[in-house]
Design a protein around this motif. Structure first.
Motif, mmCIF file in Angstrom:
data_model
loop_
_atom_site.group_PDB
_atom_site.id
_atom_site.type_symbol
_atom_site.label_atom_id
_atom_site.label_comp_id
_atom_site.label_asym_id
_atom_site.label_seq_id
_atom_site.Cartn_x
_atom_site.Cartn_y
_atom_site.Cartn_z
ATOM 1 N N ASP A 159 3.263 9.653 3.622
ATOM 2 C CA ASP A 159 3.231 8.466 4.403
ATOM 3 C C ASP A 159 4.401 7.697 3.957
ATOM 4 O O ASP A 159 4.479 6.984 2.950
ATOM 5 C CB ASP A 159 2.014 7.747 4.417
ATOM 6 C CG ASP A 159 2.133 6.487 5.266
ATOM 7 O OD1 ASP A 159 3.143 6.147 5.839
ATOM 8 O OD2 ASP A 159 1.100 5.754 4.941
ATOM 9 N N ASN A 160 5.637 7.725 4.619
ATOM 10 C CA ASN A 160 6.862 7.108 4.187
ATOM 11 C C ASN A 160 6.571 5.642 4.760
ATOM 12 O O ASN A 160 7.643 4.976 4.250
ATOM 13 C CB ASN A 160 8.025 7.793 4.712
ATOM 14 C CG ASN A 160 8.389 8.975 4.258
ATOM 15 O OD1 ASN A 160 7.809 9.191 3.106
ATOM 16 N ND2 ASN A 160 8.978 10.009 4.786
ATOM 17 N N ALA A 161 5.733 5.165 5.348
ATOM 18 C CA ALA A 161 5.640 3.837 5.633
ATOM 19 C C ALA A 161 5.140 2.911 4.873
ATOM 20 O O ALA A 161 5.086 1.655 4.858
ATOM 21 C CB ALA A 161 4.927 3.747 7.204
ATOM 22 N N HIS A 162 4.171 3.294 3.868
ATOM 23 C CA HIS A 162 3.285 2.442 3.130
ATOM 24 C C HIS A 162 3.947 1.955 1.790
ATOM 25 O O HIS A 162 3.742 1.079 1.142
ATOM 26 C CB HIS A 162 2.132 3.285 2.566
ATOM 27 C CG HIS A 162 1.943 4.082 1.385
ATOM 28 N ND1 HIS A 162 2.809 5.647 1.499
ATOM 29 C CD2 HIS A 162 1.721 3.805 0.307
ATOM 30 C CE1 HIS A 162 2.594 5.947 0.219
ATOM 31 N NE2 HIS A 162 2.099 5.046 -0.428
ATOM 32 N N PRO A 163 5.191 2.862 1.337
ATOM 33 C CA PRO A 163 5.756 2.446 -0.132
ATOM 34 C C PRO A 163 6.142 1.265 -0.092
ATOM 35 O O PRO A 163 6.076 0.261 -1.155
ATOM 36 C CB PRO A 163 6.693 3.685 -0.367
ATOM 37 C CG PRO A 163 6.402 4.690 0.536
ATOM 38 C CD PRO A 163 5.620 3.929 1.494
ATOM 39 N N HIS A 164 6.945 0.368 1.015
ATOM 40 C CA HIS A 164 7.509 -0.702 1.014
ATOM 41 C C HIS A 164 6.640 -2.022 0.875
ATOM 42 O O HIS A 164 6.784 -3.065 0.713
ATOM 43 C CB HIS A 164 8.462 -0.795 2.093
ATOM 44 C CG HIS A 164 9.508 0.270 2.063
ATOM 45 N ND1 HIS A 164 10.286 0.587 0.950
ATOM 46 C CD2 HIS A 164 10.225 1.159 2.916
ATOM 47 C CE1 HIS A 164 10.940 1.680 1.182
ATOM 48 N NE2 HIS A 164 11.096 2.051 2.464
ATOM 49 N N PHE A 165 5.342 -1.705 1.188
ATOM 50 C CA PHE A 165 4.259 -2.506 1.367
ATOM 51 C C PHE A 165 3.420 -2.314 0.018
ATOM 52 O O PHE A 165 3.158 -3.353 -0.686
ATOM 53 C CB PHE A 165 3.638 -2.684 2.473
ATOM 54 C CG PHE A 165 4.361 -2.903 3.450
ATOM 55 C CD1 PHE A 165 4.646 -4.508 4.096
ATOM 56 C CD2 PHE A 165 4.994 -1.983 4.265
ATOM 57 C CE1 PHE A 165 5.383 -4.719 5.078
ATOM 58 C CE2 PHE A 165 5.838 -2.409 5.528
ATOM 59 C CZ PHE A 165 6.146 -3.561 5.684
ATOM 60 N N VAL A 166 2.660 -1.439 -0.102
ATOM 61 C CA VAL A 166 1.914 -0.961 -1.232
ATOM 62 C C VAL A 166 2.470 -1.062 -2.553
ATOM 63 O O VAL A 166 1.861 -1.583 -3.591
ATOM 64 C CB VAL A 166 1.020 0.290 -0.926
ATOM 65 C CG1 VAL A 166 0.123 0.518 -2.092
ATOM 66 C CG2 VAL A 166 0.412 0.356 0.256
ATOM 67 N N HIS A 167 3.677 -0.706 -2.512
ATOM 68 C CA HIS A 167 4.327 -0.397 -3.841
ATOM 69 C C HIS A 167 5.757 -1.499 -3.911
ATOM 70 O O HIS A 167 6.813 -1.248 -4.696
ATOM 71 C CB HIS A 167 5.002 0.831 -4.006
ATOM 72 C CG HIS A 167 3.790 2.061 -4.039
ATOM 73 N ND1 HIS A 167 2.986 1.922 -5.063
ATOM 74 C CD2 HIS A 167 3.667 2.987 -3.269
ATOM 75 C CE1 HIS A 167 1.942 3.003 -4.412
ATOM 76 N NE2 HIS A 167 2.262 3.582 -3.356
ATOM 77 N N SER A 168 5.486 -2.724 -3.215
ATOM 78 C CA SER A 168 6.740 -3.634 -3.138
ATOM 79 C C SER A 168 6.736 -4.236 -4.807
ATOM 80 O O SER A 168 7.977 -4.462 -4.922
ATOM 81 C CB SER A 168 6.196 -4.655 -2.345
ATOM 82 O OG SER A 168 5.064 -5.420 -2.526
ATOM 83 N N SER A 169 6.070 -3.886 -5.383
ATOM 84 C CA SER A 169 6.354 -4.998 -7.040
ATOM 85 C C SER A 169 6.555 -3.674 -7.860
ATOM 86 O O SER A 169 6.895 -4.107 -9.061
ATOM 87 C CB SER A 169 4.756 -5.321 -7.397
ATOM 88 O OG SER A 169 3.790 -4.446 -7.526
#
Length: 339
Positions: A159-169
């Protein structure tokens, strides 16, 4: 889809336990709700049988390994790796009835883990070329229970859409939420492969692991899904470093999966310590775990049961392929709403 209600899933190989854990004696494991016991036989090879003595149902995993056979803690009956009873202390004539046996399972060692298949395998254990390449080192990372469905974890991995939110830190770029289009996408008979370029941020730990000073970089990601719950993610950075992650979500029961994860890297301990590599991946996996353990464990294979967007294509294909395999083998999806 409730995994314990789909007999087809018993025909796949799953990594269940690090091989080294069997050096101290037999160990229990629950695979697709089947209670098994594993130990090392007289040749030092892993074996697995049902964790129930055929005499009075005691747990064999509470027993001892004697001369490569497991001895029941209740009355001392001993069984070999094929599940055959080879000793009954109470029998003086030495003739052991053929019915004195327990179910045994296919068992192999690969990549430092013990793999088990409960029924005739549909596929071999996945081959990872880098695991036998002397330029790569293997780092064992995580072996722990996650309370989520294996299919959720597999979909999340593509899922390429989740990293920028789930892994923002850790590495996500929240200001750029639109995921990149895959550079390459291919379905295989029992899986899929995809390749994409993802812009990422590097925090302090990651800069050390990547041997680079840049705060922002890109990584070329090549993901492979092996039906039903195994994936590899080969990440290549501009400086030539390769960080390949192997992840398996071995199904314990309908609600829980045993996470097995290790990585392969073409660098050295002097360039990036195993401790620092694990530390970064630890943060990333915990970010995923916090979300995935809040999702519904009964993942519907019917696409109409959930809403989707373009970046969900890999997960949609996973669901289609699993549904197709079940149909081909005369099964239907069995979930909370299915009979």
């Amino acid at each position: 889809m409730l995994v314990t209600r789909q007999p087809t899933l018993r025909h796949f190989w799953y990594p269940v336990i690090p091989l080294g854990e069997l050096e101290t004696g037999p160990k229990p494991f629950e695979l697709l709700k089947e209670k098994i016991v594993l130990w090392l036989d007289g040749a030092g090879k892993p074996v697995a049988v049902r964790d129930r003595c055929c005499h009075r149902s005691a747990r064999l995993s509470q027993g001892k390994v004697i001369d490569g056979n497991i001895r029941c803690p209740y009355h001392g009956w001993s069984f070999d790796g094929a599940g055959v009873c080879v000793k009954v202390p109470q029998l003086t004539h030495g003739l052991i009835p053929r019915t004195y046996r327990v179910d045994s399972y296919r068992c192999e060692e690969r990549y430092g883990y013990v793999w088990v298949c409960l029924d005739e395998p549909l596929l071999p254990i996945p081959e990872i070329p880098e695991a036998s390449d002397p330029q790569f080192r293997q780092i064992h990372e995580f072996y722990e229970v996650w309370h989520c469905a294996g299919l959720r974890l597999m979909e999340n991995s593509f899922d390429n859409a989740h990293p920028h939110f789930v892994h923002s830190s850790t590495f996500g770029v929240e200001q750029e939420p639109v995921p990149p289009e895959p550079d390459f996408f291919e379905e295989t008979e029992f899986g899929l492969r995809m390749k994409y370029i993802l812009p990422v941020f590097n925090n302090t730990v990651q800069k050390q692991n990547l041997q680079m000073e840049e705060t922002r970089t890109v990584r070329i990601s090549e993901g492979t899904w092996y039906m039903p719950f195994i994936r590899t993610l080969k990440i290549t950075y501009p400086n030539g470093l390769i960080h390949l992650i192997f992840t398996a979500a071995t199904p314990i029961d309908d609600r829980s999966s045993q996470l097995v994860q290790f990585c392969l890297r073409n660098d050295t301990e002097a360039e990036a310590t195993a401790e620092s590599v694990i530390a970064f991946d630890r943060v990333v996996t915990l970010e995923d775990k916090a979300i995935l353990e809040g999702t519904d464990y009964d993942v519907p294979l019917r696409i109409s049961k959930e809403q989707h967007m373009a970046s969900d294509k890999p997960g949609i294909i996973m669901r289609h392929k699993l549904a197709g395999l079940l149909k081909e083998r005369g099964e239907g999806e069995r979930g909370k709403d299915e009979g």
